[in-house]
Scaffold this motif. Sequence first.
Motif, PDB file in Angstrom:
ATOM      1  N   HIS A   1       9.006  -5.192  -4.259  1.00 20.06           N
ATOM      2  CA  HIS A   1       8.509  -4.409  -5.310  1.00 20.06           C
ATOM      3  C   HIS A   1       8.651  -4.715  -6.022  1.00 20.06           C
ATOM      4  O   HIS A   1       8.389  -5.412  -7.520  1.00 20.06           O
ATOM      5  CB  HIS A   1       8.955  -2.786  -5.068  1.00 20.06           C
ATOM      6  N   HIS A   2      10.713  -5.314  -6.437  1.00 20.67           N
ATOM      7  CA  HIS A   2      10.957  -5.669  -7.598  1.00 20.67           C
ATOM      8  C   HIS A   2      10.311  -7.407  -7.958  1.00 20.67           C
ATOM      9  O   HIS A   2       9.684  -7.505  -9.168  1.00 20.67           O
ATOM     10  CB  HIS A   2      12.456  -5.942  -7.091  1.00 20.67           C
ATOM     11  N   ILE A   3       9.874  -7.616  -6.973  1.00 24.50           N
ATOM     12  CA  ILE A   3       9.559  -9.302  -6.988  1.00 24.50           C
ATOM     13  C   ILE A   3       7.993  -9.169  -8.216  1.00 24.50           C
ATOM     14  O   ILE A   3       8.137  -9.657  -9.046  1.00 24.50           O
ATOM     15  CB  ILE A   3       9.484 -10.102  -5.758  1.00 24.50           C
ATOM     16  N   LEU A   4       7.230  -8.070  -7.028  1.00 23.91           N
ATOM     17  CA  LEU A   4       5.618  -7.803  -7.568  1.00 23.91           C
ATOM     18  C   LEU A   4       5.033  -7.359  -9.053  1.00 23.91           C
ATOM     19  O   LEU A   4       5.310  -7.724 -10.104  1.00 23.91           O
ATOM     20  CB  LEU A   4       4.974  -7.011  -6.655  1.00 23.91           C
TER      21      LEU A   4
ATOM     22  N   SER B   1      17.302  15.456  -0.022  1.00 27.52           N
ATOM     23  CA  SER B   1      16.502  16.410   1.167  1.00 27.52           C
ATOM     24  C   SER B   1      15.449  16.340   0.315  1.00 27.52           C
ATOM     25  O   SER B   1      14.940  17.044  -1.055  1.00 27.52           O
ATOM     26  CB  SER B   1      16.796  17.969   1.841  1.00 27.52           C
ATOM     27  N   GLY B   2      14.168  16.248   0.428  1.00 26.32           N
ATOM     28  CA  GLY B   2      12.577  16.325   0.137  1.00 26.32           C
ATOM     29  C   GLY B   2      12.661  14.970  -0.706  1.00 26.32           C
ATOM     30  O   GLY B   2      11.465  15.112  -1.427  1.00 26.32           O
ATOM     31  N   LEU B   3      13.191  14.371  -1.030  1.00 23.16           N
ATOM     32  CA  LEU B   3      13.340  12.719  -1.482  1.00 23.16           C
ATOM     33  C   LEU B   3      13.404  11.321  -0.171  1.00 23.16           C
ATOM     34  O   LEU B   3      14.214  12.172   0.267  1.00 23.16           O
ATOM     35  CB  LEU B   3      14.418  12.588  -3.013  1.00 23.16           C
ATOM     36  N   PHE B   4      12.628  10.839  -0.923  1.00 20.97           N
ATOM     37  CA  PHE B   4      13.377   9.510   0.222  1.00 20.97           C
ATOM     38  C   PHE B   4      14.050   7.970  -0.407  1.00 20.97           C
ATOM     39  O   PHE B   4      12.757   7.751  -1.566  1.00 20.97           O
ATOM     40  CB  PHE B   4      11.785   9.033   0.963  1.00 20.97           C
ATOM     41  N   LEU B   5      13.631   6.614   0.111  1.00 19.13           N
ATOM     42  CA  LEU B   5      13.896   6.189  -0.184  1.00 19.13           C
ATOM     43  C   LEU B   5      13.174   4.427   0.357  1.00 19.13           C
ATOM     44  O   LEU B   5      12.930   4.645   1.523  1.00 19.13           O
ATOM     45  CB  LEU B   5      15.495   5.306   0.236  1.00 19.13           C
ATOM     46  N   PRO B   6      12.618   3.881  -0.434  1.00 16.92           N
ATOM     47  CA  PRO B   6      11.477   2.951   0.385  1.00 16.92           C
ATOM     48  C   PRO B   6      12.502   2.448   1.591  1.00 16.92           C
ATOM     49  O   PRO B   6      14.004   1.915   1.039  1.00 16.92           O
ATOM     50  CB  PRO B   6      10.890   2.178  -1.071  1.00 16.92           C
ATOM     51  N   HIS B   7      12.220   1.531   2.196  1.00 18.18           N
ATOM     52  CA  HIS B   7      12.364   0.257   3.165  1.00 18.18           C
ATOM     53  C   HIS B   7      12.958  -1.166   2.218  1.00 18.18           C
ATOM     54  O   HIS B   7      11.972  -0.896   1.366  1.00 18.18           O
ATOM     55  CB  HIS B   7      11.526  -0.115   4.247  1.00 18.18           C
ATOM     56  N   PRO B   8      14.117  -1.167   3.074  1.00 15.55           N
ATOM     57  CA  PRO B   8      14.954  -2.475   1.957  1.00 15.55           C
ATOM     58  C   PRO B   8      13.846  -3.424   1.630  1.00 15.55           C
ATOM     59  O   PRO B   8      13.850  -3.968   0.262  1.00 15.55           O
ATOM     60  CB  PRO B   8      15.932  -2.736   2.760  1.00 15.55           C
ATOM     61  N   GLU B   9      13.174  -3.699   2.584  1.00 15.01           N
ATOM     62  CA  GLU B   9      11.894  -5.016   2.540  1.00 15.01           C
ATOM     63  C   GLU B   9      10.793  -4.508   1.431  1.00 15.01           C
ATOM     64  O   GLU B   9      10.450  -5.666   0.340  1.00 15.01           O
ATOM     65  CB  GLU B   9      11.489  -5.386   4.056  1.00 15.01           C
TER      66      GLU B   9
ATOM     67  N   THR C   1       0.358  -1.076  -0.150  1.00 15.50           N
ATOM     68  CA  THR C   1       0.254  -0.026  -0.111  1.00 15.50           C
ATOM     69  C   THR C   1       0.757   1.139   0.105  1.00 15.50           C
ATOM     70  O   THR C   1       1.548   1.409   0.802  1.00 15.50           O
ATOM     71  CB  THR C   1      -1.111   0.312   1.390  1.00 15.50           C
ATOM     72  N   ALA C   2       0.179   1.870  -0.687  1.00 14.96           N
ATOM     73  CA  ALA C   2       0.640   3.351  -0.304  1.00 14.96           C
ATOM     74  C   ALA C   2       1.696   4.245   0.530  1.00 14.96           C
ATOM     75  O   ALA C   2       2.883   4.480   1.041  1.00 14.96           O
ATOM     76  CB  ALA C   2       0.695   4.668  -1.549  1.00 14.96           C
ATOM     77  N   GLU C   3       0.245   3.945   2.039  1.00 13.76           N
ATOM     78  CA  GLU C   3       0.630   4.530   2.670  1.00 13.76           C
ATOM     79  C   GLU C   3       1.504   3.683   3.742  1.00 13.76           C
ATOM     80  O   GLU C   3       2.123   4.217   4.616  1.00 13.76           O
ATOM     81  CB  GLU C   3      -0.861   4.317   3.451  1.00 13.76           C
ATOM     82  N   SER C   4       1.977   2.514   3.744  1.00 14.86           N
ATOM     83  CA  SER C   4       3.339   1.368   4.083  1.00 14.86           C
ATOM     84  C   SER C   4       4.530   2.292   3.919  1.00 14.86           C
ATOM     85  O   SER C   4       5.207   2.091   4.780  1.00 14.86           O
ATOM     86  CB  SER C   4       2.117   0.255   4.343  1.00 14.86           C
ATOM     87  N   TYR C   5       4.220   2.210   2.191  1.00 18.49           N
ATOM     88  CA  TYR C   5       5.595   2.140   1.434  1.00 18.49           C
ATOM     89  C   TYR C   5       5.862   3.618   2.043  1.00 18.49           C
ATOM     90  O   TYR C   5       7.667   4.370   2.544  1.00 18.49           O
ATOM     91  CB  TYR C   5       4.432   2.183   0.442  1.00 18.49           C
ATOM     92  N   ILE C   6       5.172   4.803   2.214  1.00 17.07           N
ATOM     93  CA  ILE C   6       5.876   5.783   2.518  1.00 17.07           C
ATOM     94  C   ILE C   6       5.737   6.544   3.745  1.00 17.07           C
ATOM     95  O   ILE C   6       7.199   7.090   4.034  1.00 17.07           O
ATOM     96  CB  ILE C   6       4.384   7.259   2.249  1.00 17.07           C
ATOM     97  N   ALA C   7       5.170   5.123   4.710  1.00 19.42           N
ATOM     98  CA  ALA C   7       5.368   5.872   6.039  1.00 19.42           C
ATOM     99  C   ALA C   7       6.668   4.940   6.439  1.00 19.42           C
ATOM    100  O   ALA C   7       8.071   4.992   7.481  1.00 19.42           O
ATOM    101  CB  ALA C   7       4.269   4.594   7.009  1.00 19.42           C
ATOM    102  N   ARG C   8       7.224   4.366   6.186  1.00 16.49           N
ATOM    103  CA  ARG C   8       8.237   3.349   6.159  1.00 16.49           C
ATOM    104  C   ARG C   8      10.002   3.727   5.731  1.00 16.49           C
ATOM    105  O   ARG C   8      10.627   3.382   5.182  1.00 16.49           O
ATOM    106  CB  ARG C   8       8.208   1.703   5.518  1.00 16.49           C
ATOM    107  N   ALA C   9       9.805   5.105   4.430  1.00 14.49           N
ATOM    108  CA  ALA C   9      10.571   4.849   3.595  1.00 14.49           C
ATOM    109  C   ALA C   9      11.819   6.086   4.294  1.00 14.49           C
ATOM    110  O   ALA C   9      11.303   6.054   5.488  1.00 14.49           O
ATOM    111  CB  ALA C   9       9.853   6.129   2.595  1.00 14.49           C
TER     112      ALA C   9
END
Length: 321
Positions: free
Chosen positions: A256-259, A243-251, A229-237
Amino acid sequence: HVQYHSRLAPDLCELTAVGPRLPVFAELMSLIELCPSAPHRAALRLTGVAVGAPVSERLLCDLEQTDPVALAGIANVNFVHTLLSAAQGQNSQLDAALPEDLWLYFREMERANIQRLEKSHDLLQRISATFAAEGLTGVLMKGGVQMLEPAGFNVKHRFMSDLDILLPKAEAHHAHACLVALGGTFDPDKEKLWLPFHHHLPQLYFEDLDTVIEIHVAVGAPSIARVLTAESYIARAQPSSLSGLFLPHPEDRYLHHILHSALKRHDIHHIFLRSILDHVAFQEITTPEDQSAARVRLDLAGLGAELRILSALTDLALGLE
């Protein structure tokens, strides 16, 4: 482009569909051999050589039956045209199996990709400054992440079709307008067709930079968004170097790569060769804990077979036959 899609066997997508009958490595290998297209078999095995596989007699035999123009076309639509120059110089028989003009083409594609990535990185720096000033939360996805966190990836060999940036829905239109102010253009007639039905706003084209940017309101298509979900993806970033840009949690990044690979195979009936390049890198850089957590989430979503399929296809490309 359809004629060059990697339909490696007529029933391969059916075999690899999620269901009660899970594929086994031997079945996948036999289907590769049954594929009537020598250029597609050659493209799969040449991709493997470019990421470290030995040169096999099967590859050399396939190349004898392959039109170089067809091989170039397959490489292009699979986004490995910027990678295959890495296969040159490893084996004299392989070097001689392809015409020098084709090797030259692959080298030029790598060189052009490096130049394009430099422009894209400069644009990312401008976007980050704008987002930071406007108080926007942009999370990079896929290739954009690798530009800032290249560990495990030979970035010059990975072709990035576009830059994907995920934002909360409440911020997405403002972010889109900011990118227009930076020089991005889009077709306004298409805007009404996008939301609320699509997972990103109309694509923004930066023609002078040869770059396309997508502002996402969901991680991907529904088959992806129901797991990530977008909400979880953003919350865990996590914060990035910009500055102003974030990276996703490695998990989340690994999942995302697999899906995304599964989406290509099921929705487009296409084994996407760049996914193999990515999977080799992700297996190296993703911790066992994050890989395990991703497997649990896939199993809970009924998609556990997807990782096993992608790993088996990668083993095939690497010559682990």
